[in-house]
Design a protein around this motif. Structure first.
Motif, PDB file in Angstrom:
ATOM      1  N   SER A  88       0.831  -1.206   0.000  1.00  0.00           N
ATOM      2  CA  SER A  88       0.000   0.000   0.000  1.00  0.00           C
ATOM      3  C   SER A  88       0.866   1.257   0.000  1.00  0.00           C
ATOM      4  N   VAL A  89       1.921   1.249   0.808  1.00  0.00           N
ATOM      5  CA  VAL A  89       2.826   2.404   0.874  1.00  0.00           C
ATOM      6  C   VAL A  89       3.515   2.622  -0.463  1.00  0.00           C
ATOM      7  N   ILE A  90       3.947   1.525  -1.098  1.00  0.00           N
ATOM      8  CA  ILE A  90       4.609   1.630  -2.403  1.00  0.00           C
ATOM      9  C   ILE A  90       3.661   2.242  -3.432  1.00  0.00           C
ATOM     10  N   ILE A  91       2.420   1.768  -3.451  1.00  0.00           N
ATOM     11  CA  ILE A  91       1.433   2.295  -4.406  1.00  0.00           C
ATOM     12  C   ILE A  91       1.203   3.782  -4.184  1.00  0.00           C
ATOM     13  N   LEU A  92       1.026   4.185  -2.923  1.00  0.00           N
ATOM     14  CA  LEU A  92       0.766   5.592  -2.597  1.00  0.00           C
ATOM     15  C   LEU A  92       1.928   6.486  -3.011  1.00  0.00           C
ATOM     16  N   PHE A  93       3.161   6.061  -2.685  1.00  0.00           N
ATOM     17  CA  PHE A  93       4.326   6.898  -2.972  1.00  0.00           C
ATOM     18  C   PHE A  93       4.751   6.826  -4.440  1.00  0.00           C
ATOM     19  N   THR A  94       4.142   5.937  -5.203  1.00  0.00           N
ATOM     20  CA  THR A  94       4.383   5.908  -6.641  1.00  0.00           C
ATOM     21  C   THR A  94       3.391   6.795  -7.378  1.00  0.00           C
ATOM     22  N   ILE A  95       2.119   6.688  -7.016  1.00  0.00           N
ATOM     23  CA  ILE A  95       1.077   7.428  -7.732  1.00  0.00           C
ATOM     24  C   ILE A  95       1.053   8.897  -7.334  1.00  0.00           C
ATOM     25  N   ALA A  96       1.335   9.215  -6.071  1.00  0.00           N
ATOM     26  CA  ALA A  96       1.269  10.616  -5.604  1.00  0.00           C
ATOM     27  C   ALA A  96       2.135  11.559  -6.447  1.00  0.00           C
ATOM     28  N   PRO A  97       3.429  11.270  -6.662  1.00  0.00           N
ATOM     29  CA  PRO A  97       4.227  12.188  -7.487  1.00  0.00           C
ATOM     30  C   PRO A  97       3.788  12.231  -8.946  1.00  0.00           C
ATOM     31  N   LEU A  98       3.300  11.093  -9.474  1.00  0.00           N
ATOM     32  CA  LEU A  98       2.812  11.086 -10.855  1.00  0.00           C
ATOM     33  C   LEU A  98       1.620  12.027 -11.006  1.00  0.00           C
ATOM     34  N   VAL A  99       0.682  11.945 -10.081  1.00  0.00           N
ATOM     35  CA  VAL A  99      -0.484  12.828 -10.121  1.00  0.00           C
ATOM     36  C   VAL A  99      -0.049  14.284  -9.971  1.00  0.00           C
ATOM     37  N   PHE A 100       0.942  14.534  -9.119  1.00  0.00           N
ATOM     38  CA  PHE A 100       1.432  15.901  -8.937  1.00  0.00           C
ATOM     39  C   PHE A 100       1.963  16.463 -10.253  1.00  0.00           C
ATOM     40  N   TYR A 101       2.772  15.683 -10.961  1.00  0.00           N
ATOM     41  CA  TYR A 101       3.358  16.159 -12.214  1.00  0.00           C
ATOM     42  C   TYR A 101       2.296  16.418 -13.283  1.00  0.00           C
ATOM     43  N   PHE A 102       1.240  15.609 -13.297  1.00  0.00           N
ATOM     44  CA  PHE A 102       0.187  15.790 -14.304  1.00  0.00           C
ATOM     45  C   PHE A 102      -0.773  16.926 -13.934  1.00  0.00           C
ATOM     46  N   GLU A 103      -0.979  17.160 -12.646  1.00  0.00           N
ATOM     47  CA  GLU A 103      -2.003  18.108 -12.213  1.00  0.00           C
ATOM     48  C   GLU A 103      -1.475  19.468 -11.761  1.00  0.00           C
ATOM     49  N   HIS A 104      -0.210  19.543 -11.380  1.00  0.00           N
ATOM     50  CA  HIS A 104       0.295  20.785 -10.792  1.00  0.00           C
ATOM     51  C   HIS A 104       0.169  21.983 -11.728  1.00  0.00           C
ATOM     52  N   ASP A 105       0.552  21.804 -12.994  1.00  0.00           N
ATOM     53  CA  ASP A 105       0.493  22.925 -13.942  1.00  0.00           C
ATOM     54  C   ASP A 105      -0.939  23.337 -14.241  1.00  0.00           C
ATOM     55  N   VAL A 106      -1.846  22.378 -14.194  1.00  0.00           N
ATOM     56  CA  VAL A 106      -3.250  22.671 -14.514  1.00  0.00           C
ATOM     57  C   VAL A 106      -3.982  23.231 -13.296  1.00  0.00           C
ATOM     58  N   GLN A 107      -3.657  22.692 -12.111  1.00  0.00           N
ATOM     59  CA  GLN A 107      -4.308  23.133 -10.866  1.00  0.00           C
ATOM     60  C   GLN A 107      -3.238  23.497  -9.826  1.00  0.00           C
ATOM     61  N   PRO A 108      -2.492  24.578 -10.041  1.00  0.00           N
ATOM     62  CA  PRO A 108      -1.399  24.912  -9.127  1.00  0.00           C
ATOM     63  C   PRO A 108      -1.849  25.259  -7.706  1.00  0.00           C
ATOM     64  N   MET A 109      -3.105  25.676  -7.530  1.00  0.00           N
ATOM     65  CA  MET A 109      -3.599  26.019  -6.199  1.00  0.00           C
ATOM     66  C   MET A 109      -4.237  24.830  -5.487  1.00  0.00           C
TER      67      MET A 109
END
Length: 258
Positions: free
Chosen positions: A156-177
């Protein structure tokens, strides 16, 4: 010594003493009444009854205090069990936390978090024999299945720490706030994985939604797996216990016939 024996049987083995269950009923009624008063005294329309609530709380604390002291006094009746060690057992810590808010108030310490500790009184119900038996079975299951549970936790920890940064990279520029940092993304991953989903954060990109879908599915699966392991092991333990009880009754019956 005779007083210690009586107190020990009444408090620790109520089924073996003629007054044991009577005292236990009083203790549990006291718990329910004190919890009920805890809720009622916050109701504005019941403020005229504040003195009555204070009196009930005082009686309740006296009963809890007598019980706590009696347990400490009688615990070394059968052996040399140290009182200090006994004080740090889970149930005795709960009992102490129940008493602390009241006695600390005499030192002009009346912090909100101390008052909220009063709700811990409800945990005293776990002293019921049936709950203690259930706790023992649960502890055995966790011990026997610890490798499976540890594997699920690590996965579970591996899944969370793998997907979290991926989602950040895809969403940060679109939803920076919204996805301001990876910590925010990790928080979103946890609430999504646990199927809570507050709705305050959600991905809007295509890849973000795909990752959210995978995370939600994984979350459901990883909840189901430990649940099924626990349920299966618990039923197995209960069946063994039932079988042992039947064998014991059968032996006793055969012994009586002989």
């Amino acid at each position: 010594m005779e007083l210690k024996k009586e107190l020990h049987e009444i408090l620790e083995k109520p089924n073996t003493h003629k007054y044991g269950m009577f005292v236990q009923v009083i203790i549990y009624i006291n718990i329910f009444v004190s919890i009920l008063v805890l809720f009622l005294e916050t109701e504005e329309s019941l403020q005229p009854y504040k003195n009555m609530f204070d009196m009930i709380n005082m009686i309740s604390i006296i009963i809890f205090t007598v019980e706590y002291i009696s347990r400490l006094y009688s615990i070394n009746y059968l052996n040399n069990r140290k009182r200090l060690r006994y004080m740090f057992t889970p149930f005795m810590i709960i009992d102490l936390l129940v008493l602390l808010p009241f006695y600390l108030s005499f030192l002009n310490i009346d912090l909100a978090f101390l008052r909220t500790l009063r709700i811990l009184r409800i945990f005293k119900l776990f002293r019921l024999a049936k709950f203690i038996e259930f706790d023992n079975i649960l502890a055995q299951i966790v011990t026997e299945k610890k490798e499976e549970f540890i594997f699920i936790l690590i996965a579970s920890v591996i899944i969370l720490f793998t997907i979290a940064p991926l989602v950040f990279y895809f969403e940060h520029d679109v939803q920076p706030m919204v996805f301001k940092s990876m910590l925010d993304s990790l928080w979103w991953s946890i609430v999504t994985f646990t199927t809570v989903g507050y709705g305050d954060m959600y991905p809007i990109t295509g890849m973000g939604r795909i990752l959210a879908t995978f995370l939600g599915v994984f979350g459901i699966a990883f909840y189901a797996i430990p649940g099924s392991i626990l349920t299966s092991a618990f039923l197995d333990k209960m069946n063994h216990k039932k079988h042992d009880r039947q064998e014991k009754n059968s032996r006793e019956k055969n012994s009586d016939e002989e």
